[in-house]
Design a protein around this motif. Structure first.
Motif, PDB file in Angstrom:
ATOM      1  N   PHE A  98       0.758  -1.144   0.161  1.00 15.10           N
ATOM      2  CA  PHE A  98      -0.001   0.179   0.089  1.00 15.10           C
ATOM      3  C   PHE A  98       0.952   1.230  -0.118  1.00 15.10           C
ATOM      4  O   PHE A  98       1.674   1.334   0.887  1.00 15.10           O
ATOM      5  CB  PHE A  98      -1.011  -0.080   1.248  1.00 15.10           C
ATOM      6  CG  PHE A  98      -2.062  -0.848   1.250  1.00 15.10           C
ATOM      7  CD1 PHE A  98      -2.094  -1.955   2.054  1.00 15.10           C
ATOM      8  CD2 PHE A  98      -3.034  -0.856   0.151  1.00 15.10           C
ATOM      9  CE1 PHE A  98      -3.267  -2.818   2.011  1.00 15.10           C
ATOM     10  CE2 PHE A  98      -4.089  -1.691   0.287  1.00 15.10           C
ATOM     11  CZ  PHE A  98      -4.188  -2.877   1.085  1.00 15.10           C
ATOM     12  N   TYR A  99       0.739   2.250  -0.791  1.00 12.08           N
ATOM     13  CA  TYR A  99       1.341   3.332  -0.919  1.00 12.08           C
ATOM     14  C   TYR A  99       0.298   4.592  -0.761  1.00 12.08           C
ATOM     15  O   TYR A  99      -0.438   4.832  -1.493  1.00 12.08           O
ATOM     16  CB  TYR A  99       2.127   3.686  -2.235  1.00 12.08           C
ATOM     17  CG  TYR A  99       3.065   2.642  -2.589  1.00 12.08           C
ATOM     18  CD1 TYR A  99       4.349   2.675  -2.311  1.00 12.08           C
ATOM     19  CD2 TYR A  99       2.947   1.483  -3.311  1.00 12.08           C
ATOM     20  CE1 TYR A  99       5.480   2.103  -2.514  1.00 12.08           C
ATOM     21  CE2 TYR A  99       3.874   0.516  -3.735  1.00 12.08           C
ATOM     22  CZ  TYR A  99       5.213   0.765  -3.099  1.00 12.08           C
ATOM     23  OH  TYR A  99       6.004  -0.106  -3.378  1.00 12.08           O
ATOM     24  N   VAL A 100       0.580   5.329   0.363  1.00 14.97           N
ATOM     25  CA  VAL A 100      -0.349   6.626   0.603  1.00 14.97           C
ATOM     26  C   VAL A 100       0.007   7.701  -0.090  1.00 14.97           C
ATOM     27  O   VAL A 100       1.255   8.193  -0.147  1.00 14.97           O
ATOM     28  CB  VAL A 100      -0.218   6.810   2.337  1.00 14.97           C
ATOM     29  CG1 VAL A 100      -1.147   8.069   2.674  1.00 14.97           C
ATOM     30  CG2 VAL A 100      -1.010   5.826   3.056  1.00 14.97           C
ATOM     31  N   THR A 101      -0.734   8.141  -1.082  1.00 13.85           N
ATOM     32  CA  THR A 101      -0.509   9.147  -2.059  1.00 13.85           C
ATOM     33  C   THR A 101      -1.535  10.399  -2.092  1.00 13.85           C
ATOM     34  O   THR A 101      -1.146  11.181  -2.591  1.00 13.85           O
ATOM     35  CB  THR A 101      -0.507   8.675  -3.417  1.00 13.85           C
ATOM     36  OG1 THR A 101      -1.771   8.113  -3.737  1.00 13.85           O
ATOM     37  CG2 THR A 101       0.649   7.484  -3.883  1.00 13.85           C
ATOM     38  N   THR A 102      -2.506  10.255  -1.019  1.00 10.78           N
ATOM     39  CA  THR A 102      -3.408  11.243  -1.021  1.00 10.78           C
ATOM     40  C   THR A 102      -4.081  11.247   0.291  1.00 10.78           C
ATOM     41  O   THR A 102      -4.297  10.438   1.157  1.00 10.78           O
ATOM     42  CB  THR A 102      -4.794  10.776  -1.922  1.00 10.78           C
ATOM     43  OG1 THR A 102      -4.339  10.348  -3.222  1.00 10.78           O
ATOM     44  CG2 THR A 102      -5.696  11.773  -1.963  1.00 10.78           C
ATOM     45  N   LEU A 103      -4.228  12.626   0.673  1.00 11.47           N
ATOM     46  CA  LEU A 103      -4.765  12.821   1.893  1.00 11.47           C
ATOM     47  C   LEU A 103      -6.034  13.870   1.573  1.00 11.47           C
ATOM     48  O   LEU A 103      -6.033  14.833   0.869  1.00 11.47           O
ATOM     49  CB  LEU A 103      -3.885  13.938   2.994  1.00 11.47           C
ATOM     50  CG  LEU A 103      -4.547  14.634   4.116  1.00 11.47           C
ATOM     51  CD1 LEU A 103      -4.866  13.554   5.153  1.00 11.47           C
ATOM     52  CD2 LEU A 103      -3.375  15.548   4.632  1.00 11.47           C
ATOM     53  N   ILE A 104      -7.251  13.288   2.130  1.00 13.21           N
ATOM     54  CA  ILE A 104      -8.501  13.950   1.813  1.00 13.21           C
ATOM     55  C   ILE A 104      -8.947  14.736   3.242  1.00 13.21           C
ATOM     56  O   ILE A 104      -8.936  13.790   4.196  1.00 13.21           O
ATOM     57  CB  ILE A 104      -9.285  12.944   1.441  1.00 13.21           C
ATOM     58  CG1 ILE A 104      -9.056  12.275   0.304  1.00 13.21           C
ATOM     59  CG2 ILE A 104     -10.906  13.660   0.994  1.00 13.21           C
ATOM     60  CD1 ILE A 104     -10.043  10.895  -0.293  1.00 13.21           C
TER      61      ILE A 104
END
Length: 235
Positions: A98-104
């Motif tokens: 899993f690669y975290v690429t987005t913060l909402i």
């Protein structure tokens, strides 16, 4: 629907900033394989997704320094008013990682000790549009120490029951001993306690049957400087 703001983080050595995480459950071995159900909205290609998880030591001083700093900057106005701010961590899955690429950062209602996301469909739309997995969340404790409250535990349960590798990031800017933490529910101990708990609001939780803490530090988070991340502020 509010206008979506795409906020890029600061550059690193003249390049675009890039961060990601490898989230894993605890393991005594260097790597292992696990399976979890793949509902359609998580966009897996089969009924079960095989995940190879590598045990990685948490990087120092922070595995997510840039994303955390940008989140704190966006939360600054609320923090000065002693109001919490929360955000959702979106990731893509590639080769078992899993690669975290987005913060909402969704619309939300906040107090000094709680934060409730509203208009969930806006955040879901972004996740679907970008084929993202909701692998955790981040929120502030503007005037409290760095820990997981009983309300936080219930919030995180909804993430971890869906994705076992999900993480909860707590930012506590006024805690002089620990300014942030990356946590998860112990499994099966903490997960069983939260599954059985029907209480709401702030309340104590019972002990786990295996003697483990209800929640624990997630040390298996890997920083990767080769991925760019985006922030969607929907407030």
């Amino acid at each position: 629907m509010a206008e979506r703001s795409h906020i890029s983080a600061r550059g690193i050595d003249g390049e675009n900033p890039r961060l990601s995480y490898l989230c894993s459950v605890e393991s005594g071995s260097s790597c292992f394989a696990c399976k979890f159900p793949g509902p359609n909205f998580l966009k897996t290609t089969s009924d079960y997704q095989n995940i190879t998880v590598h045990s990685v030591t948490q990087c120092s001083p922070s595995p997510s320094a840039q994303l955390m700093e940008d989140f704190l900057e966006l939360a600054k106005e609320n923090t000065e008013k002693d109001l919490e701010t929360c955000g959702i961590l979106g990731a893509f899955l590639k080769n078992g990682t899993f690669y975290v690429t987005t913060l909402i950062i969704p619309k939300q209602e906040s107090t000094s000790s709680s934060c409730l996301a509203t208009n969930d469909e806006e955040a879901f739309a972004i996740q679907n549009e970008h084929s993202l997995f909701p692998v955790g969340w981040i929120h502030t404790h503007p005037s409290q120490s760095c820990f997981m409250s009983s309300v936080d535990l219930h919030t995180h349960y909804s993430y971890q029951v869906m994705i076992p590798e999900a993480i909860a990031v707590v930012m506590a800017p006024t805690d002089t001993s620990r300014s942030y933490g990356i946590f998860r529910l112990s499994d099966p101990g903490g997960m069983s306690v939260l599954k059985a708990c029907q209480e709401q609001g702030f309340h104590p939780h019972g002990e786990t049957t295996d003697g483990s803490p209800v929640f624990e530090d997630c040390s298996n988070v890997y920083k990767n400087s080769n991925l760019r991340f985006e922030i969607f502020d929907l407030r």
